[in-house]
Design a protein around this motif. Structure first.
Motif, PDB file in Angstrom:
ATOM      1  N   THR A 212       0.803  -1.230   0.000  1.00 41.82           N
ATOM      2  CA  THR A 212       0.000   0.000   0.000  1.00 41.82           C
ATOM      3  C   THR A 212       0.829   1.269   0.000  1.00 41.82           C
ATOM      4  N   LYS A 213       2.122   1.197   0.211  1.00 42.40           N
ATOM      5  CA  LYS A 213       2.985   2.379   0.225  1.00 42.40           C
ATOM      6  C   LYS A 213       3.891   2.380  -1.004  1.00 42.40           C
TER       7      LYS A 213
ATOM      8  N   GLU B  67       2.070  -7.238   5.062  1.00 39.22           N
ATOM      9  CA  GLU B  67       1.904  -5.941   4.396  1.00 39.22           C
ATOM     10  C   GLU B  67       2.923  -5.717   3.288  1.00 39.22           C
ATOM     11  N   LYS B  68       3.867  -6.651   3.123  1.00 37.29           N
ATOM     12  CA  LYS B  68       4.893  -6.546   2.079  1.00 37.29           C
ATOM     13  C   LYS B  68       4.811  -7.723   1.111  1.00 37.29           C
ATOM     14  N   THR B  69       5.375  -7.529  -0.066  1.00 35.36           N
ATOM     15  CA  THR B  69       5.525  -8.586  -1.057  1.00 35.36           C
ATOM     16  C   THR B  69       7.012  -8.849  -1.226  1.00 35.36           C
ATOM     17  N   PHE B  70       7.411 -10.120  -1.234  1.00 31.09           N
ATOM     18  CA  PHE B  70       8.806 -10.518  -1.373  1.00 31.09           C
ATOM     19  C   PHE B  70       8.969 -11.414  -2.583  1.00 31.09           C
ATOM     20  N   TRP B  71      10.127 -11.329  -3.256  1.00 30.34           N
ATOM     21  CA  TRP B  71      10.411 -12.175  -4.404  1.00 30.34           C
ATOM     22  C   TRP B  71      11.917 -12.324  -4.562  1.00 30.34           C
ATOM     23  N   PRO B  72      12.368 -13.419  -5.167  1.00 32.86           N
ATOM     24  CA  PRO B  72      13.792 -13.550  -5.492  1.00 32.86           C
ATOM     25  C   PRO B  72      14.107 -12.751  -6.755  1.00 32.86           C
ATOM     26  N   GLU B  73      15.172 -11.966  -6.707  1.00 33.55           N
ATOM     27  CA  GLU B  73      15.565 -11.197  -7.895  1.00 33.55           C
ATOM     28  C   GLU B  73      17.047 -11.421  -8.165  1.00 33.55           C
ATOM     29  N   ILE B  74      17.395 -11.370  -9.428  1.00 39.39           N
ATOM     30  CA  ILE B  74      18.785 -11.600  -9.839  1.00 39.39           C
ATOM     31  C   ILE B  74      19.594 -10.329  -9.590  1.00 39.39           C
TER      32      ILE B  74
END
Length: 69
Positions: free
Chosen positions: A30-31, A59-66
């Motif tokens: 949301t931010k 409240e957060k979204t996490f993902w693996p990034e290169i």
């Protein structure tokens, strides 16, 4: 001129779990704030850690990034 369809032979987004050079990226839902963790790990480790963090901080979204340096 004949037209055809292009079918890739492999999925470019499908990564093996032992691929190196990944970190975890995150953003608030949301931010307007985002960032990443500096720890380097394999894709499998980053994917697992991102899933754990998602359950701890909804409240957060996490993902693996290169990592591109």
């Amino acid at each position: 001129m004949a037209t055809g369809t292009y079918k890739p032979k492999a999925d470019p987004l499908n990564r093996p779990d032992d691929a190196t050079g990944f970190r975890i990226g995150w953003k608030y839902k949301t931010k307007f704030e985002r960032g990443h963790f500096d720890e380097e790990m394999t894709y499998g480790e980053a994917k697992k850690k991102a899933e754990e963090l998602s359950t701890k901080e909804p409240e957060k979204t996490f993902w693996p990034e290169i990592i591109h340096e």
